[in-house]
Design a protein around this motif. Structure first.
Motif, PDB file in Angstrom:
ATOM      1  N   GLU A   1       0.836  -1.213   0.000  1.00 23.43           N
ATOM      2  CA  GLU A   1       0.000   0.000   0.000  1.00 23.43           C
ATOM      3  C   GLU A   1       0.866   1.256   0.000  1.00 23.43           C
ATOM      4  OE1 GLU A   1      -3.837  -0.161   2.617  1.00 23.43           O
ATOM      5  OE2 GLU A   1      -2.265  -1.296   3.626  1.00 23.43           O
TER       6      GLU A   1
ATOM      7  N   HIS B   1      -3.017   1.570   5.943  1.00 20.14           N
ATOM      8  CA  HIS B   1      -4.232   1.941   6.666  1.00 20.14           C
ATOM      9  C   HIS B   1      -3.940   2.110   8.155  1.00 20.14           C
ATOM     10  CE1 HIS B   1      -4.035  -2.493   6.864  1.00 20.14           C
ATOM     11  NE2 HIS B   1      -4.577  -2.354   8.070  1.00 20.14           N
TER      12      HIS B   1
ATOM     13  N   SER C   1      -9.718  -1.812  10.568  1.00 19.19           N
ATOM     14  CA  SER C   1      -9.804  -0.798   9.516  1.00 19.19           C
ATOM     15  C   SER C   1     -10.426  -1.374   8.251  1.00 19.19           C
ATOM     16  CB  SER C   1      -8.409  -0.253   9.189  1.00 19.19           C
ATOM     17  OG  SER C   1      -7.889   0.460  10.292  1.00 19.19           O
TER      18      SER C   1
ATOM     19  N   VAL D   1     -10.377  -1.375   4.305  1.00 16.23           N
ATOM     20  CA  VAL D   1      -9.417  -1.069   3.242  1.00 16.23           C
ATOM     21  C   VAL D   1     -10.129  -1.197   1.893  1.00 16.23           C
ATOM     22  CG1 VAL D   1      -7.210  -1.665   2.195  1.00 16.23           C
ATOM     23  CG2 VAL D   1      -7.562  -1.996   4.665  1.00 16.23           C
TER      24      VAL D   1
END
Length: 385
Positions: free
Chosen positions: A271, A275, A342, A344
């Protein structure tokens, strides 16, 4: 049953008339016919006519006092050595075809360039000149294989310039070496066609073979075969995701399948911005089932990789190792929730337990592999511990 006849003209082009005529005299002493393609439905007799041509270059000074080289003329010269050159435009007045009209060539099908000419600039000027006087497109053949590109259309004039042997850096150097040979040595290399005018004669003959026209039926069959081959190659690419694995620098962090040790992705594929843990921890059921709340147990990738062949075919699906087919994770374009809570989006999720971190080779003396990662990457693999 008499054979159909096909005539092909090849121009032998050089700077010096004596050298050009020497090459053409070697060609004239040999047979003027070459073998036809075995795939042809009707037996044909291929006649080749070699046209000796001399190119004349000149120069002028432009406004900046720089010498500008240009092609002044390309003329056909007779073997008698008495008459001067004549224009070659007459060769393009009519096309040459077989009796049934299935094949057709231009007045001169190819230009074999050498005998003092070797620069790309001079070849390009000759190519432009040929296009202007013939009204046909030209194709400069730069490949070492004796085959014409599939995109070359019927009526295209093939242009090629002879290349030096591996022992020489230029044709000028090769010609100087030929001149230093004894008369007996020159006779030998000319007969073997390895250097000098014998090599140029072979070059022109090989170019003539490239220009032999094919019947429309054979062309259609070859095109179908070529298209089938391309389709088979495409199918093999789709069916073999292993061939789409990227090669990564051994001095960067990489991730390998835990089962077969195949390198699947690198730190550069993670990523772009990891996150935040617990940013949306609204699923208490999922948090409890994870066992270790607030711990990331997955690695999320930024792009979809080429070996993930089905990733563009559906909104979600499973990811498997392209080599051993072991389960790796999943993808969901509408997003998924990490074990830390979280959400994503989009999610290309690899379970940490399915891959191993492969540290850089130049830093493998460090005991703790997680310490090798940048702070960005550590957030992705924290769940492995």
């Amino acid at each position: 049953m008499s054979k159909a006849e096909v005539n092909v003209r090849v121009a032998v082009v050089g700077l010096q008339r004596a050298r050009v005529l020497k090459v053409c005299s070697i060609l004239a002493a040999s047979s003027d016919t070459i073998a036809d393609f075995p795939e042809e439905p009707v037996s044909r007799q291929i006649h080749v006519e070699y046209i000796p041509c001399v190119a004349t270059f000149d120069s002028y000074q432009n406004e900046g006092s720089e010498d500008v080289r240009y092609l002044a003329k390309v003329e056909h010269h007779l073997f008698d050595g008495v008459h001067g050159g004549t224009r070659i435009t007459g060769f393009f007045d009519e096309a040459i075809g077989d009796k049934e009209g299935d094949v057709c060539t231009t007045g001169i099908a190819a230009f074999a360039i050498g005998c003092g000419i070797e620069s790309d600039e001079d070849v390009n000027m000759i190519s432009s000149f040929v296009e202007m006087i013939s009204g046909h497109k030209s194709y400069i053949h730069n490949d070492t294989r004796w085959e014409v590109d599939q995109n070359v259309v019927e009526g295209t004039i093939i242009i090629d310039c002879i290349k030096p042997n591996e022992d020489f850096i230029s044709m000028k150097e090769e010609t100087a070496a030929y001149r230093d040979l004894s008369p007996s040595e020159k006779e030998c290399v000319t007969e073997n066609q390895t250097i000098g005018p014998g090599k140029m004669a072979k070059f022109a003959t090989d170019l003539a073979r490239m220009c032999v026209p094919r019947t429309k039926k054979v062309n259609a069959e070859e095109e179908d075969h070529h298209q089938e081959g391309k389709e088979d190659e495409l199918k093999n690419e789709i069916q073999d995701p292993l061939s789409k694995l990227k090669t990564y620098d051994v001095n960067m962090n990489r991730f390998a399948c835990k089962m077969c040790r195949t390198i699947l992705f690198g730190e550069c594929d993670l990523e772009d911005i990891p996150h935040s843990k617990g940013q949306h921890s609204f699923s208490s059921r999922k948090m409890k089932s994870a066992g270790n709340a607030k711990v990331c147990q997955s690695i999320f990738l930024a792009p979809g990789l080429e070996w993930m062949v089905s990733i563009n075919d559906s909104a979600e699906g499973k990811l498997s190792c392209p080599k051993c087919n072991g389960k790796l994770g999943l993808y969901k374009w509408h997003g998924t929730q990490c074990s830390c809570g979280s959400w994503v989006t989009p999610a290309i999720q690899i379970h940490s337990s399915r891959v191993d971190l492969v540290p850089p080779e130049n830093e493998r003396h460090i005991q703790d592999p997680i310490a090798l990662l940048s702070p960005l990457a550590r957030l992705h693999v924290a769940g492995q511990r």
